[in-house]
Design an enzyme around this catalytic site. Structure first.
Site, PDB file in Angstrom:
ATOM      1  CB  CYS A   1      -0.869  -0.029   1.259  1.00 39.00           C
ATOM      2  SG  CYS A   1      -1.935   1.408   1.453  1.00 39.00           S
TER       3      CYS A   1
ATOM      4  CB  CYS B   1      -3.057   3.905  -5.334  1.00 37.82           C
ATOM      5  SG  CYS B   1      -4.384   3.025  -4.471  1.00 37.82           S
TER       6      CYS B   1
HETATM    7  N1  DGL Z   1      -3.991   0.731  -1.937  1.00 39.13           N
HETATM    8  C1  DGL Z   1      -3.575   1.900  -1.249  1.00 39.13           C
HETATM    9  C2  DGL Z   1      -2.311   2.488  -1.877  1.00 39.13           C
HETATM   10  O1  DGL Z   1      -1.537   1.769  -2.486  1.00 39.13           O
HETATM   11  C3  DGL Z   1      -4.549   3.004  -1.008  1.00 39.13           C
HETATM   12  C4  DGL Z   1      -5.990   2.722  -0.961  1.00 39.13           C
HETATM   13  C5  DGL Z   1      -6.780   3.556   0.033  1.00 39.13           C
HETATM   14  O2  DGL Z   1      -6.920   4.779  -0.132  1.00 39.13           O
HETATM   15  O3  DGL Z   1      -7.225   2.934   0.988  1.00 39.13           O
HETATM   16  O4  DGL Z   1      -2.043   3.641  -1.739  1.00 39.13           O
END
Ligand code: DGL
Length: 255
Positions: free
Chosen positions: A75, A185
């Site tokens: 993430c 993301c």
């Molecule tokens: N998947 C997360 C990232 O790589 C962000 C998703 C969210 O905002 O919860 O930044």
């Protein structure tokens, strides 16, 4: 720690699956424990302190309660907010974060125009500003906000008309302008089809999943902890919703 222990892969929700599939391709003998915190997603619109607290709590659960040998923070938002604190809290564990593939984009398109699409937290954090300074050289880098994208992926609507309409809204102003778009993301790679529909073939889409998997494998090898067993996957989601587990598996099997 032993070789047979699990590798924890953590994300705010189902997006980290885009990293998990690279990890499984590169380290097929590993046992993975995927934890998605969909109950608290999206992280990208919280304060940095909130994201840090949630990430540290997940890290404690995965490294202490579940005793995983390594933690991959799949993430970008959690990495930007908390990777330094995680490493300080668990100095003897392998902790790998993900960062937007900006260096790759700038290396491949010298003098080009690069878009970086990411959550609000990632776009405003100092970590991204420092990365840009380090790698952009003569490239122009544009920040692209993406409200609503994580929510659509969490709802399992990656291949919908809604997804194309959202991408038209977000990327419409950049048609014909970008040599590459960095997907900063881990939810965004699941929207590639909709992005392609809007941007066409002239913009390269890049994400940090493969680089993160390579770095994880390198760290495991270095520590003598690479498992070449039969491989395994456990999926847990904080929402307690069986549909999120099913969605995790569907995304893992998708292109
Ligand atoms: N998947 C997360 C990232 O790589 C962000 C998703 C969210 O905002 O919860 O930044």
């Amino acid at each position: 720690m032993n070789r047979e222990s699990y590798i924890a892969v953590f994300d705010s929700g189902v997006g980290g699956v885009s990293v998990l599939r690279e990890l499984r391709a590169l380290c097929p003998g590993e046992r993975f424990y995927y934890f998605g915190d969909s109950a608290n997603a999206p992280y990208g619109r919280k304060t940095t302190d909130q994201v840090r607290a949630l990430t540290l709590e997940a890290g404690r659960k995965l490294l202490i309660d579940r005793d995983c040998k390594a933690l991959v923070v799949a993430c970008n938002t959690a990495t930007a907010a908390a990777i330094t604190d995680l490493r300080a809290a668990y100095p003897d564990r392998i902790i790998v974060g993900i960062e937007p593939a900006l260096k790759l984009a700038c290396d491949r398109h010298p003098g080009g125009t690069i878009g970086i699409m990411a959550t609000d937290v990632t776009l405003r954090e100092q970590k991204l500003a420092a990365l840009m300074e380090r790698v952009k050289r003569d490239c122009t880098v544009l920040r692209v906000h993406a409200p609503g994208v994580v929510e659509l992926v969490e709802a399992g609507k990656c291949d919908s008309d809604e997804a194309v309409a959202l991408m038209e809204r977000l990327l419409g102003p950049h048609i014909g302008q970008l040599d590459a778009l960095v997907l900063g993301c881990t939810h965004y790679p699941f929207m590639k089809k909709a992005m392609r529909t809007v941007l066409g073939e002239g913009t390269e889409l890049l994400d940090g999943g493969e680089g993160t998997a390579r770095e994880t494998r390198r760290r495991l090898l270095e520590a003598g902890l690479l498992n070449e067993g039969v491989g395994e996957l456990i999926v847990e989601n904080s929402s307690g919703d069986p549909e999120k587990i099913a969605l995790t598996h569907r995304l893992l099997a998708s292109e």
